[in-house]
Scaffold this motif. Structure first.
Motif, short mmCIF file in Angstrom:
data_model
loop_
_atom_site.label_atom_id
_atom_site.label_comp_id
_atom_site.label_asym_id
_atom_site.label_seq_id
_atom_site.Cartn_x
_atom_site.Cartn_y
_atom_site.Cartn_z
N GLU A 7 0.84 -1.19 0.00
CA GLU A 7 0.00 0.00 0.00
C GLU A 7 0.88 1.25 0.00
O GLU A 7 1.92 1.29 0.66
CB GLU A 7 -0.92 0.02 1.21
CG GLU A 7 -1.93 -1.13 1.23
CD GLU A 7 -2.80 -1.14 2.48
OE1 GLU A 7 -3.72 -1.98 2.53
OE2 GLU A 7 -2.55 -0.32 3.40
N TYR A 9 0.99 5.43 0.58
CA TYR A 9 0.32 6.54 1.25
C TYR A 9 1.11 7.84 1.07
O TYR A 9 2.17 7.99 1.68
CB TYR A 9 0.22 6.29 2.75
CG TYR A 9 -0.56 5.08 3.19
CD1 TYR A 9 -1.86 5.21 3.69
CD2 TYR A 9 0.00 3.81 3.15
CE1 TYR A 9 -2.57 4.11 4.14
CE2 TYR A 9 -0.70 2.70 3.59
CZ TYR A 9 -1.99 2.86 4.08
OH TYR A 9 -2.69 1.75 4.52
N VAL A 11 1.99 11.45 2.17
CA VAL A 11 1.83 12.14 3.45
C VAL A 11 2.46 13.52 3.35
O VAL A 11 3.59 13.67 2.88
CB VAL A 11 2.48 11.35 4.60
CG1 VAL A 11 2.45 12.15 5.90
CG2 VAL A 11 1.78 10.01 4.80
N ARG A 35 3.23 0.42 3.23
CA ARG A 35 2.84 -0.68 4.13
C ARG A 35 2.88 -1.98 3.32
O ARG A 35 2.24 -2.08 2.27
CB ARG A 35 1.45 -0.47 4.69
CG ARG A 35 0.94 -1.58 5.61
CD ARG A 35 -0.53 -1.33 5.95
NE ARG A 35 -1.08 -2.29 6.88
CZ ARG A 35 -1.60 -3.48 6.54
NH1 ARG A 35 -1.61 -3.87 5.26
NH2 ARG A 35 -2.10 -4.29 7.45
N TRP A 45 6.49 -1.41 7.76
CA TRP A 45 6.28 -0.02 7.35
C TRP A 45 7.59 0.58 6.85
O TRP A 45 8.66 0.31 7.41
CB TRP A 45 5.78 0.82 8.53
CG TRP A 45 4.40 0.45 9.00
CD1 TRP A 45 4.07 -0.43 9.99
CD2 TRP A 45 3.17 0.95 8.49
NE1 TRP A 45 2.70 -0.51 10.13
CE2 TRP A 45 2.12 0.34 9.22
CE3 TRP A 45 2.83 1.87 7.49
CZ2 TRP A 45 0.78 0.60 8.98
CZ3 TRP A 45 1.49 2.14 7.24
CH2 TRP A 45 0.48 1.52 7.99
N GLU A 356 -2.87 6.35 12.24
CA GLU A 356 -3.64 6.17 11.01
C GLU A 356 -4.25 7.48 10.52
O GLU A 356 -4.42 7.67 9.31
CB GLU A 356 -4.73 5.12 11.23
CG GLU A 356 -4.18 3.72 11.48
CD GLU A 356 -5.28 2.68 11.63
OE1 GLU A 356 -6.46 3.05 11.50
OE2 GLU A 356 -4.94 1.51 11.87
N ILE A 359 -1.50 9.30 8.43
CA ILE A 359 -1.12 8.77 7.11
C ILE A 359 -2.31 8.69 6.16
O ILE A 359 -2.14 8.62 4.95
CB ILE A 359 -0.44 7.39 7.21
CG1 ILE A 359 -1.42 6.30 7.67
CG2 ILE A 359 0.76 7.43 8.12
CD1 ILE A 359 -0.90 4.90 7.44
N GLY A 360 -3.54 8.71 6.70
CA GLY A 360 -4.73 8.72 5.85
C GLY A 360 -4.99 7.38 5.17
O GLY A 360 -4.61 6.32 5.68
N THR A 361 -5.62 7.44 4.01
CA THR A 361 -5.96 6.23 3.26
C THR A 361 -4.98 6.03 2.11
O THR A 361 -4.40 7.00 1.60
CB THR A 361 -7.38 6.32 2.69
OG1 THR A 361 -7.47 7.50 1.87
CG2 THR A 361 -8.42 6.41 3.80
N PRO A 362 -4.75 4.78 1.70
CA PRO A 362 -3.76 4.55 0.64
C PRO A 362 -4.21 5.10 -0.71
O PRO A 362 -5.38 5.02 -1.07
CB PRO A 362 -3.64 3.02 0.59
CG PRO A 362 -4.89 2.50 1.21
CD PRO A 362 -5.31 3.52 2.23
N CYS A 365 -3.14 0.41 -3.83
CA CYS A 365 -2.90 -0.85 -3.12
C CYS A 365 -2.74 -1.97 -4.15
O CYS A 365 -3.62 -2.18 -5.01
CB CYS A 365 -4.06 -1.17 -2.18
SG CYS A 365 -3.83 -2.71 -1.26
#
Length: 368
Positions: A7, A9, A11, A35, A45, A356, A359-362, A365
């Motif tokens: 995944e 992310y 940032v 991730r 990570w 979480e 870092i938010g959502t991916p 993926c």
């Protein structure tokens, strides 16, 4: 073991205040977190902390490269790190921060699987590493005030960013030394800011203030100049921007250009090649430092584990993450204690819980 998920992310975080060095001023962090999960449920990570002026990478370029690398690694065995490094290098040249994110995450995953902290896996040389704290370029009196506060906070080593005009830089070091007294160690970093002649002039005068070493006094590609500066003045010279990969380390060693090498995981593309640089330097009788870019506390955890693991690391420049307003590791990671960074005994990077929300959502993926 098989990699089943990667995944990505993006940032973005804000620095507490702009960080000024000779070749850049940084106000925001724009990086990428990775991730990785395997078929046994282990999670690792990693972080890519791009800096265009040094690495030639941006957040956008890191994402583009990860979108090439990640799908190719799905289904691979994470224990085959040499093989995986070869795959990444065959797919994309350079782009070391992007590769580092994958490398760090895989090593973290392996540490989780094997129930061992990475610093022990890398050699277990020490369970803590003394660190400096870096003071960015500002007027001498401001740098001196910050230096006093840092000594009160427990730091015994201070690193001063220089590389403006030589005479102003001499005044910066003079002011800091006068403010903190004789005990704290001082290191300086010109970040390629001086010419050969300026470096020799500045360092010859700065030497009277008991400075431990100077990082990258001249341009990264001026290896001949680096060697000249090393011979012409008394302060030991450390290569930083001149050494990204093992082949670069070999070159500065062969040219007699350095006393020390600064290893940064983002420059080398991960733990795999960082260890190669350290072994090359050790063979040549040259000590190393582990440092970093403007990174989060995740990148810091990686650097601390590397610094504590490798026997040939003599210096730690491990203040990454301190300039950011937000932490990515909610529980675990490395801690500052009595002037040192301590990795602890938790597996892998020592991360117990990720922030979480930060870092938010991916963005992307890839799955098996």
């Amino acid at each position: 073991m098989k990699i089943t998920s990667i995944e990505i992310y993006p940032v973005e975080l804000t620095l507490k205040e702009p960080f000024v060095i000779a070749i850049d001023t940084i106000s925001t962090y724009a990086g990428v977190i990775v991730r990785i999960e395997d078929d046994q449920g282990h999670i690792g990570w990693g972080e890519a902390a791009p800096q265009a002026t040094i690495l030639g990478e941006t957040q956008e370029s890191v994402i583009a490269v990860l979108n090439i690398i990640a799908p190719r690694l799905i289904g691979e065995d994470p224990r085959r790190m040499g093989w995986i490094t070869g795959i990444m290098d065959a797919l994309v040249t350079k782009n070391t921060a992007a590769k580092a994110a994958i490398d760090i995450a895989l090593y973290d995953l392996l540490g989780q699987a094997w129930k061992v902290p990475l610093w022990r896996l890398f050699g277990g040389a020490r369970d803590r590493m003394e660190t400096d704290f870096t003071i960015g370029i500002r007027p001498p009196e401001e740098m001196a005030r910050e230096a006093v506060q840092l000594v009160k906070a427990g730091y015994r080593v201070l690193k001063l960013k220089l590389g403006a005009t030589p005479d102003e830089d001499i005044e910066r070091v003079k002011a800091v030394r006068a403010a903190v007294g004789d005990e704290p160690h001082l290191r300086i970093d010109a970040n390629q800011g001086w010419s050969r002649q300026e470096a020799i002039h500045a360092l010859t005068h700065i030497a009277r203030y008991n400075v431990e070493l100077v990082e990258q006094p001249v341009a990264a590609d001026d290896i001949e100049g680096l060697a000249l500066v090393r011979r012409a003045q008394p302060i030991p010279v450390m290569a930083d921007e001149s050494v990204h990969l093992p082949v670069d380390a070999l070159k500065v060693i062969e040219e007699g250009a350095v006393d020390y090498i600064n290893i940064k995981i983002m420059k080398s593309g991960g733990f795999w090649k960082s260890q190669q640089i350290a072994l090359l330097a050790e063979t040549a009788g040259i000590g190393c430092q582990v440092g970093g870019m403007v990174e989060t506390d995740l990148g810091l955890a990686a650097a601390v584990n590397l610094a504590c693991g490798l026997p040939n690391v003599q210096f730690g420049d491990l203040d990454m993450g301190s300039s950011l307003r937000e932490r990515l590791i909610k529980r675990g990671g490395s801690i500052f204690e009595d002037g040192c960074m301590v990795p602890g005994d938790r597996p892998g990077l020592g991360i117990e819980e990720i922030n979480e929300q930060a870092i938010g959502t991916p963005l992307k993926c890839y799955k098996l």
